[in-house]
Structures are given as structure tokens and as C-alpha cells.
Design a protein around this motif. Structure first.
Motif, mmCIF file in Angstrom:
data_model
loop_
_atom_site.group_PDB
_atom_site.id
_atom_site.type_symbol
_atom_site.label_atom_id
_atom_site.label_comp_id
_atom_site.label_asym_id
_atom_site.label_seq_id
_atom_site.Cartn_x
_atom_site.Cartn_y
_atom_site.Cartn_z
ATOM 1 N N PHE A 94 0.862 -1.177 0.000
ATOM 2 C CA PHE A 94 0.000 0.000 0.000
ATOM 3 C C PHE A 94 0.899 1.227 0.000
ATOM 4 N N GLN A 95 0.764 2.060 -1.011
ATOM 5 C CA GLN A 95 1.627 3.235 -1.142
ATOM 6 C C GLN A 95 0.800 4.509 -1.253
ATOM 7 N N VAL A 96 1.198 5.506 -0.481
ATOM 8 C CA VAL A 96 0.617 6.843 -0.566
ATOM 9 C C VAL A 96 1.741 7.786 -0.948
ATOM 10 N N ASP A 97 1.600 8.476 -2.068
ATOM 11 C CA ASP A 97 2.649 9.356 -2.577
ATOM 12 C C ASP A 97 2.366 10.802 -2.212
ATOM 13 N N GLY A 98 2.938 11.245 -1.108
ATOM 14 C CA GLY A 98 2.864 12.650 -0.741
ATOM 15 C C GLY A 98 1.830 12.972 0.318
ATOM 16 N N PHE A 99 2.089 14.101 0.979
ATOM 17 C CA PHE A 99 1.220 14.518 2.075
ATOM 18 C C PHE A 99 -0.151 14.958 1.585
ATOM 19 N N TRP A 100 -0.204 15.704 0.492
ATOM 20 C CA TRP A 100 -1.489 16.218 0.018
ATOM 21 C C TRP A 100 -2.396 15.088 -0.461
ATOM 22 N N THR A 101 -1.810 14.081 -1.041
ATOM 23 C CA THR A 101 -2.582 12.896 -1.413
ATOM 24 C C THR A 101 -3.103 12.198 -0.160
ATOM 25 N N ALA A 102 -2.259 12.116 0.864
ATOM 26 C CA ALA A 102 -2.677 11.500 2.121
ATOM 27 C C ALA A 102 -3.784 12.308 2.787
ATOM 28 N N LEU A 103 -3.709 13.640 2.684
ATOM 29 C CA LEU A 103 -4.753 14.484 3.273
ATOM 30 C C LEU A 103 -6.095 14.246 2.580
ATOM 31 N N LEU A 104 -6.086 14.227 1.263
ATOM 32 C CA LEU A 104 -7.313 13.961 0.515
ATOM 33 C C LEU A 104 -7.781 12.521 0.726
ATOM 34 N N GLY A 105 -6.838 11.582 0.763
ATOM 35 C CA GLY A 105 -7.179 10.187 1.022
ATOM 36 C C GLY A 105 -7.750 9.995 2.416
ATOM 37 N N GLY A 106 -7.197 10.686 3.401
ATOM 38 C CA GLY A 106 -7.730 10.611 4.761
ATOM 39 C C GLY A 106 -9.152 11.138 4.841
ATOM 40 N N LEU A 107 -9.421 12.202 4.098
ATOM 41 C CA LEU A 107 -10.784 12.745 4.048
ATOM 42 C C LEU A 107 -11.739 11.753 3.395
ATOM 43 N N ILE A 108 -11.312 11.141 2.311
ATOM 44 C CA ILE A 108 -12.148 10.135 1.639
ATOM 45 C C ILE A 108 -12.389 8.938 2.543
ATOM 46 N N VAL A 109 -11.332 8.459 3.202
ATOM 47 C CA VAL A 109 -11.465 7.307 4.100
ATOM 48 C C VAL A 109 -12.418 7.630 5.247
ATOM 49 N N ALA A 110 -12.315 8.812 5.810
ATOM 50 C CA ALA A 110 -13.189 9.189 6.925
ATOM 51 C C ALA A 110 -14.654 9.236 6.496
ATOM 52 N N ILE A 111 -14.923 9.839 5.357
ATOM 53 C CA ILE A 111 -16.308 9.971 4.890
ATOM 54 C C ILE A 111 -16.889 8.612 4.513
ATOM 55 N N VAL A 112 -16.134 7.823 3.757
ATOM 56 C CA VAL A 112 -16.649 6.525 3.302
ATOM 57 C C VAL A 112 -16.823 5.559 4.468
ATOM 58 N N SER A 113 -15.856 5.514 5.394
ATOM 59 C CA SER A 113 -15.997 4.592 6.530
ATOM 60 C C SER A 113 -17.165 5.007 7.421
ATOM 61 N N TRP A 114 -17.387 6.308 7.577
ATOM 62 C CA TRP A 114 -18.547 6.774 8.339
ATOM 63 C C TRP A 114 -19.843 6.334 7.654
ATOM 64 N N ALA A 115 -19.918 6.501 6.342
ATOM 65 C CA ALA A 115 -21.127 6.128 5.609
ATOM 66 C C ALA A 115 -21.370 4.619 5.666
ATOM 67 N N VAL A 116 -20.319 3.829 5.517
ATOM 68 C CA VAL A 116 -20.477 2.369 5.572
ATOM 69 C C VAL A 116 -20.910 1.933 6.968
ATOM 70 N N GLU A 117 -20.333 2.521 8.009
ATOM 71 C CA GLU A 117 -20.736 2.168 9.369
ATOM 72 C C GLU A 117 -22.189 2.559 9.641
ATOM 73 N N MET A 118 -22.632 3.670 9.057
ATOM 74 C CA MET A 118 -24.027 4.081 9.242
ATOM 75 C C MET A 118 -24.977 3.092 8.567
ATOM 76 N N VAL A 119 -24.592 2.561 7.418
ATOM 77 C CA VAL A 119 -25.439 1.617 6.690
ATOM 78 C C VAL A 119 -25.412 0.242 7.342
ATOM 79 N N VAL A 120 -24.222 -0.224 7.708
ATOM 80 C CA VAL A 120 -24.065 -1.585 8.209
ATOM 81 C C VAL A 120 -24.507 -1.726 9.661
ATOM 82 N N ASP A 121 -24.156 -0.769 10.502
ATOM 83 C CA ASP A 121 -24.435 -0.871 11.922
ATOM 84 C C ASP A 121 -25.865 -0.403 12.209
ATOM 85 N N ARG A 122 -26.739 -1.317 12.500
ATOM 86 C CA ARG A 122 -28.156 -0.998 12.686
ATOM 87 C C ARG A 122 -28.584 -1.087 14.163
ATOM 88 N N ASP A 123 -27.671 -0.847 15.094
ATOM 89 C CA ASP A 123 -28.023 -0.948 16.525
ATOM 90 C C ASP A 123 -28.892 0.194 16.973
#
Length: 123
Positions: A94-123
Motif C-alpha cells: 500500500f503506497q501513498v505518494d505525498g502529504f497532500w494525497t494522504a490528506l485527501l485520502g484521509g478525508l475520503i477514508v473518513a467519509i466513506v468509513s462513516w457512511a459504511v458504518e451508518m449503513v451496516v451498523d443498525r443498533d
């Protein structure tokens, strides 16, 4: 146990979205089979989860003044650093090239993981 599995799946889907959306984030080698990429993605998601579980709270504690000063926006930088640390631990898988890519990737990961947890976790 199921909560850990749901988080692993959410991280894997979020990391897959970041790999798919950003050209500078790569997963494994080119031409690898789909099953080997899925296994690599699950391993990287597990590494990312462990980094977020152990390292992220410590970094947030030490950067608390910056988090307060920036009204929480420094958390995006922390997410980028966790993604870069995961890239460093995972090596060639797994390779991340550069800080700005990591910043945008971190934002994408945060949003997508939040959305998936909202859909999957039905407690």
C-alpha cells in the motif's frame, strides 16, 4: 466481535474507495489478481485499524492544543499522518505518494468509513 468485523469491512471499503479515486494511492502490484488484491486490502485495513486504535489517540492527546486552536480541523492532518504511517508499515502492499494525497485520502477514508458504518451498523 461483530463490531470489530464491521469496522474492518468499513475500513477496507473506505481504503478501496481512496485507491479507486486517487491515482497516487496504490494497492499492491499492477496485474495482481482480484483475490490477491482483496486479501491485500483486508491486511492493509487491519493495519490501518490497529494504527487508528493505538497511535491515533496518542497523537490526538499530544496535539490537543492544535485541535482546539483549529476547531478540530487539525484532525484532517492527523488522519493523513495515520494513512502515511499505514503506508510505511505496509511497505509495497500500500503506497501513498505525498502529504497532500494522504490528506485527501484521509478525508475520503473518513467519509466513506462513516457512511459504511451508518449503513451496516443498525443498533
Amino acid at each position: 466481535m461483530t463490531s470489530i468485523l464491521f469496522r474492518l469491512i468499513a475500513n477496507a471499503v473506505a481504503l478501496a474507495a481512496a485507491v479507486w479515486l486517487l491515482d497516487d494511492i496504490t494497492l499492491g502490484t499492477e496485474g495482481a489478481g482480484t483475490s490477491s488484491q482483496a486479501v491485500t486490502l483486508l491486511i492493509v485495513a487491519l493495519i490501518f485499524g490497529v494504527v487508528n486504535l493505538i497511535v491515533k489517540p496518542i497523537v490526538k492527546l499530544f496535539s490537543l492544543p492544535l485541535l482546539i486552536l483549529t476547531l478540530g480541523l487539525f484532525a484532517l492532518v492527523i488522519n493523513a499522518l495515520m494513512l502515511m504511517l499505514t503506508s510505511w508499515i505496509a511497505g509495497d502492499a500500500f503506497q501513498v505518494d505525498g502529504f497532500w494525497t494522504a490528506l485527501l485520502g484521509g478525508l475520503i477514508v473518513a467519509i466513506v468509513s462513516w457512511a459504511v458504518e451508518m449503513v451496516v451498523d443498525r443498533d
